[in-house]
Design an enzyme around this catalytic site. Structure first.
Site, PDB file in Angstrom:
ATOM      1  N   GLU A  33       0.845  -1.193   0.000  1.00  4.89           N
ATOM      2  CA  GLU A  33       0.000   0.000   0.000  1.00  4.89           C
ATOM      3  C   GLU A  33       0.881   1.244   0.000  1.00  4.89           C
ATOM      4  OE1 GLU A  33      -4.142  -0.789   2.025  1.00  4.89           O
ATOM      5  OE2 GLU A  33      -2.584  -0.637   3.536  1.00  4.89           O
TER       6      GLU A  33
ATOM      7  N   GLY B 193      -6.381   6.631   0.660  1.00  7.09           N
ATOM      8  CA  GLY B 193      -7.393   7.626   0.997  1.00  7.09           C
ATOM      9  C   GLY B 193      -7.231   8.951   0.288  1.00  7.09           C
TER      10      GLY B 193
ATOM     11  N   SER C 292      -6.368   3.310  -2.646  1.00  8.75           N
ATOM     12  CA  SER C 292      -7.415   3.866  -3.504  1.00  8.75           C
ATOM     13  C   SER C 292      -7.814   2.913  -4.626  1.00  8.75           C
ATOM     14  CB  SER C 292      -6.998   5.230  -4.074  1.00  8.75           C
ATOM     15  OG  SER C 292      -6.844   6.180  -3.032  1.00  8.75           O
TER      16      SER C 292
END
Length: 255
Positions: free
Chosen positions: A171, A177, A215
């Site tokens: 990630e 986000g 995302s």
């Protein structure tokens, strides 16, 4: 959850969302599709810790994953903690460890994470181990070295048989986000580097599922799913909408 690299994984990380009534509705909407979708893809959700007991007891439906565990291994006078032993007693058998939000906001450094990893494995839990670099680190050309060091931190506290109980989620912190997503090419490049690093440590390297997070949306799921070394997704905000989450699952189920 049985670890199986032949099926892609899609795990929804709800983080500190939503309120309980909405969480029940969301869980039911996804669980209603579970029997069909799980034939082609391994699916789970990680609800807030306060809800784990309730959702874990919804037997025969959607599996649940814990978002974190304590550095405390068992039971005792540790107010507010949730240990691996408690998760195991609930029937929860998988836990996220090392999410960037834990690293950044709650001081989960390598030593803490290694203790959590050991606690989880000793209790017989599966681990979704999260790695990723910041935007500054990527722009400085340090992305791979940062991520591979995080893999080395993991390797220091596992033995060969433990790898069959580990999933790795890449990630990039700058994409969590924010609405930004690593390009499929960038994501694949990092996943390939992680896979090559694992080959230095274990003969099971080809069987360790590598998930992408950051995302992930219905709009980019198909492209990400098409990448050779991406075996699924750890989904944040999009997992809070049942239709979006199911669409992402369907994208990875087609691979």
């Amino acid at each position: 959850m049985e670890n199986n690299a032949q099926k892609n994984w899609v795990i929804g990380n709800w983080k500190l969302n939503p309120l309980f009534d909405d969480a029940q509705q969301l869980f039911q909407q996804v669980a209603a599709q579970y029997a069909t979708l799980s034939q082609q893809c391994r699916i789970a959700v990680a609800p807030p810790t306060a809800y784990l007991g309730y959702f874990a007891k919804q037997l025969g439906t959607l599996p649940v994953v814990a978002q974190d565990i304590s550095v405390v291994a068992g039971l005792g006078a540790y107010t507010g903690e949730c240990s691996a032993a408690l998760l195991k007693s609930l029937g929860v058998d998988t836990v996220l460890i090392g999410h960037s939000e834990r690293r950044e906001y709650f001081a989960d450094d390598a030593a803490k994470l290694q203790q959590k990893i050991q606690n989880a494995l000793q209790a017989g839990l599966h681990i979704v181990y999260c790695v990723g670099e910041s935007l500054a680190q990527r722009e400085a050309g340090q992305a791979q070295s940062i991520v591979l060091q995080q893999i080395k931190d993991l390797r220091e506290v596992v033995v060969e048989q433990d790898w069959q109980n580990i999933i790795i989620a890449y990630e990039p912190i700058w994409a969590i986000g924010t609405g930004k997503t690593a390009s499929p090419a960038d994501a694949q490049e990092m996943h390939a580097a992680i896979r090559d690093e694992l080959k230095r440590y274990t003969r099971l390297a080809g069987q360790v599922p590598l998930l992408y997070g950051g995302s992930v949306k219905p709009e980019n799921a198909l492209e990400l799913a098409a990448c050779a070394d991406i075996n699924g997704a750890l989904v944040g905000g999009a997992s809070l909408d049942a239709a979006s989450f199911i669409s992402i699952i369907q994208a990875f189920a087609q691979k």
